[in-house]
Design a protein around this motif. Structure first.
Motif, short mmCIF file in Angstrom:
data_model
loop_
_atom_site.label_atom_id
_atom_site.label_comp_id
_atom_site.label_asym_id
_atom_site.label_seq_id
_atom_site.Cartn_x
_atom_site.Cartn_y
_atom_site.Cartn_z
N SER A 1 1.02 -1.24 -0.04
CA SER A 1 0.00 0.02 -0.08
C SER A 1 0.59 1.20 0.01
O SER A 1 0.65 2.24 -0.70
CB SER A 1 -0.72 0.08 1.14
OG SER A 1 -1.78 -1.12 1.27
N ASN B 1 4.07 1.63 -1.08
CA ASN B 1 4.53 1.83 -2.36
C ASN B 1 3.61 2.15 -3.35
O ASN B 1 4.04 3.04 -4.33
CB ASN B 1 5.43 0.49 -2.65
CG ASN B 1 6.75 0.12 -1.92
OD1 ASN B 1 7.07 1.24 -1.13
ND2 ASN B 1 7.08 -0.97 -2.00
N LEU B 2 2.61 1.54 -3.57
CA LEU B 2 1.66 1.92 -4.57
C LEU B 2 1.39 3.61 -4.31
O LEU B 2 1.12 4.07 -5.26
CB LEU B 2 0.20 1.17 -4.35
CG LEU B 2 0.45 -0.10 -5.02
CD1 LEU B 2 -0.77 -1.25 -4.51
CD2 LEU B 2 0.60 -0.30 -6.39
N TRP B 3 0.95 3.78 -3.05
CA TRP B 3 0.75 5.21 -3.00
C TRP B 3 1.72 6.32 -3.40
O TRP B 3 1.49 7.16 -4.15
CB TRP B 3 0.32 5.42 -1.48
CG TRP B 3 -0.26 6.83 -1.27
CD1 TRP B 3 0.57 8.03 -1.00
CD2 TRP B 3 -1.64 7.12 -1.34
NE1 TRP B 3 -0.33 9.22 -0.85
CE2 TRP B 3 -1.52 8.68 -1.07
CE3 TRP B 3 -2.83 6.66 -1.49
CZ2 TRP B 3 -2.75 9.28 -0.96
CZ3 TRP B 3 -3.86 7.25 -1.35
CH2 TRP B 3 -4.00 8.69 -1.54
N SER C 1 3.90 5.56 -5.50
CA SER C 1 4.22 5.55 -7.02
C SER C 1 3.22 6.51 -7.66
O SER C 1 3.40 7.20 -8.75
CB SER C 1 4.02 4.20 -7.53
OG SER C 1 5.02 3.18 -6.90
N GLY C 2 1.86 6.34 -6.92
CA GLY C 2 0.80 6.96 -7.70
C GLY C 2 1.13 8.65 -7.63
O GLY C 2 0.88 9.44 -8.49
N VAL D 1 3.89 9.50 -10.26
CA VAL D 1 3.56 9.77 -11.46
C VAL D 1 2.71 10.67 -11.83
O VAL D 1 2.70 11.71 -12.80
CB VAL D 1 2.72 8.33 -12.07
CG1 VAL D 1 1.87 8.63 -13.21
CG2 VAL D 1 3.47 7.13 -11.76
N ILE E 1 -2.66 6.31 -15.02
CA ILE E 1 -1.70 5.47 -14.06
C ILE E 1 -1.57 5.93 -12.64
O ILE E 1 -1.43 5.05 -11.92
CB ILE E 1 -0.13 5.46 -15.07
CG1 ILE E 1 -0.28 4.55 -16.41
CG2 ILE E 1 0.78 4.75 -14.23
CD1 ILE E 1 0.83 4.80 -17.35
N GLY E 2 -1.22 7.47 -12.72
CA GLY E 2 -1.17 7.84 -11.18
C GLY E 2 -2.52 7.53 -10.49
O GLY E 2 -2.55 7.26 -9.22
N PHE F 1 -2.75 3.73 -9.64
CA PHE F 1 -1.66 3.46 -8.60
C PHE F 1 -2.58 3.85 -7.03
O PHE F 1 -2.49 3.21 -6.07
CB PHE F 1 -0.41 4.14 -8.72
CG PHE F 1 0.68 3.40 -9.45
CD1 PHE F 1 0.64 1.98 -9.50
CD2 PHE F 1 1.24 4.08 -10.27
CE1 PHE F 1 1.77 1.25 -9.90
CE2 PHE F 1 2.07 3.39 -11.20
CZ PHE F 1 2.32 1.93 -11.04
N LEU G 1 -5.36 1.57 -6.53
CA LEU G 1 -4.83 0.01 -5.95
C LEU G 1 -4.40 0.34 -4.52
O LEU G 1 -4.77 -0.68 -3.86
CB LEU G 1 -3.61 -0.14 -7.14
CG LEU G 1 -4.15 -0.86 -8.23
CD1 LEU G 1 -2.81 -1.08 -9.21
CD2 LEU G 1 -5.19 -2.07 -8.06
N ALA G 2 -3.90 1.32 -4.17
CA ALA G 2 -3.29 1.52 -2.77
C ALA G 2 -4.56 1.81 -1.99
O ALA G 2 -4.54 0.96 -0.97
CB ALA G 2 -2.48 3.04 -2.63
#
Length: 140
Positions: free
Chosen positions: A74, A76-78, A80-81, A84, A111-112, A115, A118-119
């Motif tokens: 969670s 890492n996904l945040w 990354s979002g 991006v 994509i942002g 991410f 998904l987070a």
């Protein structure tokens, strides 16, 4: 081993807040210098570039405050979002300051947002699992 080696100096929350704050300050200074050299062109994306990590980091710090055991995926996904979306703002700002317009930035928004979505799903699933596990422990 001494205790100074094993003792944590900063918490995950403190490190996250510090990194996002420093990144926001850097992007603010960068955008102001870039805009000042743009021969009078103006871009709302470049002017608000520093707000993306500031708001994204603030929300992440809030999540870490509410749930200190936030999963690594969670987290890492945040991150990354937010990265991006920040890159998308930077790209759109640079292109706008050059006096042009573009549609090349739409993948950054998708994509942002993906991410970040998904987070949030990952955070929701981990909360659901921890609640389910707690309920099972109470029943036993």
């Amino acid at each position: 081993m001494s205790t100074s080696v094993t003792k944590k100096r900063f918490s995950r929350l403190g490190k996250t807040a510090t990194v996002y704050l420093i990144l926001s300050i850097f992007l603010f200074i960068f955008s102001q210098v870039y805009v000042s050299l743009s021969y009078g062109e103006v871009s709302i994306f470049m002017n608000t570039l520093s707000l993306v990590p500031l708001i994204g980091g603030g929300l992440l710090v809030g999540l870490l405050y509410l749930q200190p055991t936030l999963s690594r995926i969670s987290f890492n996904l945040w991150n990354s979002g937010v990265a991006v979306l920040t890159a998308g703002f930077l790209l759109r700002g640079i292109i706008n300051l050059s006096g042009r317009s573009t549609t090349l930035d739409w993948p950054y928004w998708l994509i942002g947002a993906g991410f970040l979505g998904l987070a949030l799903v990952s955070i929701g699933l981990s909360l659901f699992q921890s609640k389910k596990l707690t309920d099972e422990m109470v029943r036993v």
